[in-house]
Design a protein around this motif. Sequence first.
Motif, PDB file in Angstrom:
ATOM      1  N   SER A 179       7.483  11.561  -5.304  1.00 39.53           N
ATOM      2  CA  SER A 179       6.253  10.637  -5.739  1.00 39.53           C
ATOM      3  C   SER A 179       6.549  10.372  -7.333  1.00 39.53           C
ATOM      4  N   PRO A 213      11.619   1.870  -6.647  1.00 40.04           N
ATOM      5  CA  PRO A 213      11.086   2.493  -5.186  1.00 40.04           C
ATOM      6  C   PRO A 213      12.358   2.935  -4.731  1.00 40.04           C
ATOM      7  N   ASP A 272      12.210   5.601   2.006  1.00 44.57           N
ATOM      8  CA  ASP A 272      10.964   6.405   2.652  1.00 44.57           C
ATOM      9  C   ASP A 272       9.986   6.736   1.534  1.00 44.57           C
ATOM     10  N   GLY A 273       9.619   5.660   0.611  1.00 49.56           N
ATOM     11  CA  GLY A 273       8.584   5.759  -0.138  1.00 49.56           C
ATOM     12  C   GLY A 273       9.065   6.750  -1.540  1.00 49.56           C
TER      13      GLY A 273
END
Length: 89
Positions: free
Chosen positions: A24, A48, A51-52
């Motif tokens: 995150s 980014p 996978d996020g």
Amino acid sequence: METPIANESFPPAGHTEIRIVAASPEAARAVAEVIRRSFAGTEQRSYPGPDGSTRLHLTVDVESAAEPSRSWLTTSRPLTGAGTHVDEV
């Protein structure tokens, strides 16, 4: 693991490029904040990731401290007045 690129540029002498990969943005920023307390640095750059995830890059000056360093003994001592009082059970 990233493969080195032949024409990759390196930071100037006395500086280090740090790359943080986290699940995150908040986790990446928390780690960068700890690093910035120890070393003077440049603006961080965020990208980014797969996978996020988040990739955060920053360059730090390893020859200049950002804050005065404190010894382990100083940082491990309990706060004055934080313990129990005589009249407490």
